[in-house]
Design a protein around this motif. Sequence first.
Motif, PDB file in Angstrom:
ATOM      1  N   MET A   1       0.838  -1.184   0.000  1.00  0.00           N
ATOM      2  CA  MET A   1       0.000   0.000   0.000  1.00  0.00           C
ATOM      3  C   MET A   1       0.884   1.249   0.000  1.00  0.00           C
ATOM      4  N   ASN A   2       0.453   2.194  -0.751  1.00  0.00           N
ATOM      5  CA  ASN A   2       1.227   3.430  -0.737  1.00  0.00           C
ATOM      6  C   ASN A   2       0.749   4.336   0.396  1.00  0.00           C
ATOM      7  N   ARG A   3       1.515   5.351   0.655  1.00  0.00           N
ATOM      8  CA  ARG A   3       1.281   6.228   1.813  1.00  0.00           C
ATOM      9  C   ARG A   3      -0.045   6.994   1.708  1.00  0.00           C
ATOM     10  N   LYS A   4      -0.398   7.464   0.510  1.00  0.00           N
ATOM     11  CA  LYS A   4      -1.636   8.225   0.344  1.00  0.00           C
ATOM     12  C   LYS A   4      -2.857   7.386   0.694  1.00  0.00           C
ATOM     13  N   ARG A   5      -2.836   6.140   0.330  1.00  0.00           N
ATOM     14  CA  ARG A   5      -3.980   5.261   0.618  1.00  0.00           C
ATOM     15  C   ARG A   5      -4.115   5.022   2.117  1.00  0.00           C
ATOM     16  N   ILE A   6      -3.004   4.847   2.802  1.00  0.00           N
ATOM     17  CA  ILE A   6      -3.036   4.626   4.257  1.00  0.00           C
ATOM     18  C   ILE A   6      -3.556   5.873   4.969  1.00  0.00           C
ATOM     19  N   VAL A   7      -3.089   7.046   4.544  1.00  0.00           N
ATOM     20  CA  VAL A   7      -3.556   8.293   5.149  1.00  0.00           C
ATOM     21  C   VAL A   7      -5.050   8.474   4.908  1.00  0.00           C
ATOM     22  N   ALA A   8      -5.521   8.126   3.715  1.00  0.00           N
ATOM     23  CA  ALA A   8      -6.947   8.246   3.406  1.00  0.00           C
ATOM     24  C   ALA A   8      -7.779   7.301   4.275  1.00  0.00           C
ATOM     25  N   ILE A   9      -7.311   6.096   4.487  1.00  0.00           N
ATOM     26  CA  ILE A   9      -8.048   5.127   5.321  1.00  0.00           C
ATOM     27  C   ILE A   9      -8.087   5.594   6.769  1.00  0.00           C
TER      28      ILE A   9
END
Length: 64
Positions: A1-9
């Motif tokens: 998973m990239n960082r943007k997806r983790i921050v969005a979740i």
Amino acid sequence: MNRKRIVAIITGAISIILAIAYLIVVQILDYRDMQPAPIGQLHPVSAVVVCSLDINQKTLVEGS
């Protein structure tokens, strides 16, 4: 998973938790026994109006 997806979740999860907490607080406050304000203890409010007149103002004198 990239960082943007983790921050969005994580941001979405925090948003959902805050929304649920808000709904719980509103429900708790809504179940309180609300009583109307006592009207007999209210005093009538009076207003003070101040007018000033400048007596040094030149006025027209009629009939002269």
